[in-house]
Design an enzyme around this catalytic site. Structure first.
Site, mmCIF file in Angstrom:
data_model
loop_
_atom_site.group_PDB
_atom_site.id
_atom_site.type_symbol
_atom_site.label_atom_id
_atom_site.label_comp_id
_atom_site.label_asym_id
_atom_site.label_seq_id
_atom_site.Cartn_x
_atom_site.Cartn_y
_atom_site.Cartn_z
ATOM 1 N N SER A 6 29.823 17.727 -96.531
ATOM 2 C CA SER A 6 28.907 18.564 -95.702
ATOM 3 C C SER A 6 28.370 19.679 -96.369
ATOM 4 O O SER A 6 29.368 20.536 -96.916
ATOM 5 C CB SER A 6 29.506 18.822 -94.037
ATOM 6 O OG SER A 6 28.941 19.643 -93.756
ATOM 7 N N TYR A 22 36.762 22.025 -89.829
ATOM 8 C CA TYR A 22 35.663 21.128 -90.257
ATOM 9 C C TYR A 22 35.042 21.344 -91.509
ATOM 10 O O TYR A 22 35.282 20.765 -92.703
ATOM 11 C CB TYR A 22 34.576 21.086 -89.438
ATOM 12 C CG TYR A 22 33.250 20.347 -89.715
ATOM 13 C CD1 TYR A 22 33.398 18.841 -89.501
ATOM 14 C CD2 TYR A 22 32.256 20.508 -90.500
ATOM 15 C CE1 TYR A 22 32.722 17.911 -89.854
ATOM 16 C CE2 TYR A 22 31.183 19.556 -90.801
ATOM 17 C CZ TYR A 22 31.465 18.199 -90.629
ATOM 18 O OH TYR A 22 30.592 17.453 -90.915
ATOM 19 N N ALA A 79 36.886 23.374 -93.859
ATOM 20 C CA ALA A 79 37.697 23.201 -94.824
ATOM 21 C C ALA A 79 38.224 21.476 -95.115
ATOM 22 O O ALA A 79 38.220 21.451 -96.373
ATOM 23 C CB ALA A 79 39.206 23.833 -94.049
ATOM 24 N N LYS A 120 35.854 19.339 -95.272
ATOM 25 C CA LYS A 120 34.811 18.878 -96.098
ATOM 26 C C LYS A 120 34.917 19.487 -97.345
ATOM 27 O O LYS A 120 34.639 18.802 -98.472
ATOM 28 C CB LYS A 120 33.535 19.356 -95.443
ATOM 29 C CG LYS A 120 33.390 18.444 -94.102
ATOM 30 C CD LYS A 120 33.080 16.984 -94.344
ATOM 31 C CE LYS A 120 32.675 15.973 -93.168
ATOM 32 N NZ LYS A 120 32.671 14.690 -93.666
ATOM 33 N N ILE A 163 21.618 17.278 -89.735
ATOM 34 C CA ILE A 163 21.087 15.773 -89.455
ATOM 35 C C ILE A 163 20.771 15.673 -88.190
ATOM 36 O O ILE A 163 21.457 15.990 -87.186
ATOM 37 C CB ILE A 163 21.952 14.908 -90.016
ATOM 38 C CG1 ILE A 163 22.224 15.149 -91.661
ATOM 39 C CG2 ILE A 163 21.411 13.304 -89.956
ATOM 40 C CD1 ILE A 163 21.276 15.041 -92.396
ATOM 41 N N THR A 179 20.808 14.131 -84.791
ATOM 42 C CA THR A 179 21.704 13.105 -83.820
ATOM 43 C C THR A 179 21.302 13.294 -82.460
ATOM 44 O O THR A 179 20.691 14.269 -81.927
ATOM 45 C CB THR A 179 23.176 13.531 -84.152
ATOM 46 O OG1 THR A 179 23.453 14.556 -83.682
ATOM 47 C CG2 THR A 179 23.478 13.317 -85.978
#
Length: 203
Positions: free
Chosen positions: A65, A79, A81, A83, A112, A114
């Protein structure tokens, strides 16, 4: 959960995209869960499929990401960290696979489209149901998401990049940002700046 697909020596690993707060009563347990799903889960899938990929001289595509480059605070701390770890792991995996005739890439999507991002854009996402309502600034999140959603790509854009990497022989670009051209340029320039400037611009 980590999802993976394998066909003819092609392995794609992805996670559920969930982030948690950085300061909360159960923070240690939740951070461990995020790292276990995003990073350790990706490593487990790659380890399980490595022999098959090498035998087919195939390709591994891990989903990282842009948050892995930029980092984040609050709900994005663990999150980002995890990725970042996916990028580092994929780089090491690439060294090993290249020597055996296979390849590895990490792609770094920006935003993205979603169901969650769409609900946020329309203002119908219910922040009161979050497990961490006390640390999520709902108003700021909505404002930021509204701006970012203008540059959001459909999931098919990620699929297109994966397909292009699978059928490419180019090994000089192991990490690929997935974003609209202008946003990709901005993100590339931003991540090349000194960290103190990045901090001012991102925060």
């Amino acid at each position: 959960a980590v999802h993976h697909r394998v066909h003819a020596g092609i392995a794609v690993a992805n996670d559920d995209g969930k982030a948690v707060a950085s300061f909360e009563r159960d923070v240690e347990r939740e951070h461990a869960r995020v790292v276990d799903v995003n990073l350790t889960g990706t490593m487990r899938v790659c380890n399980a499929l490595a022999e098959h990929v090498v035998a087919q001289r195939g390709v591994v595509v891990n989903i990282a990401s842009i948050a892995g480059r930029l980092g984040g605070k609050g709900a994005l701390a663990a999150y980002g960290a995890s990725k970042h770890g996916v990028n580092g792991y994929t780089k090491g995996l690439r060294y090993e696979l290249n020597a055996l005739g296979a390849r590895a890439y990490a792609i770094e999507p920006a935003l993205i489209t979603t169901p969650m991002t769409e609900r946020t854009r329309r203002g119908t996402y219910d922040f009161s149901t979050s497990r961490y309502p006390s640390v999520i600034n709902a108003t700021r999140f909505k404002e930021a998401s509204s701006v970012m959603n203008r540059f959001a790509l459909p999931p098919s854009a990620v699929a297109d990049v994966i397909v292009s990497l699978v059928f490419s022989s180019n090994q000089s670009q192991p990490h690929v940002i997935v974003a609209p051209p202008l946003m990709k340029l901005v993100l590339t320039l931003l991540t090349s700046l000194p960290h103190k400037w990045q901090d001012k611009l991102v925060n």
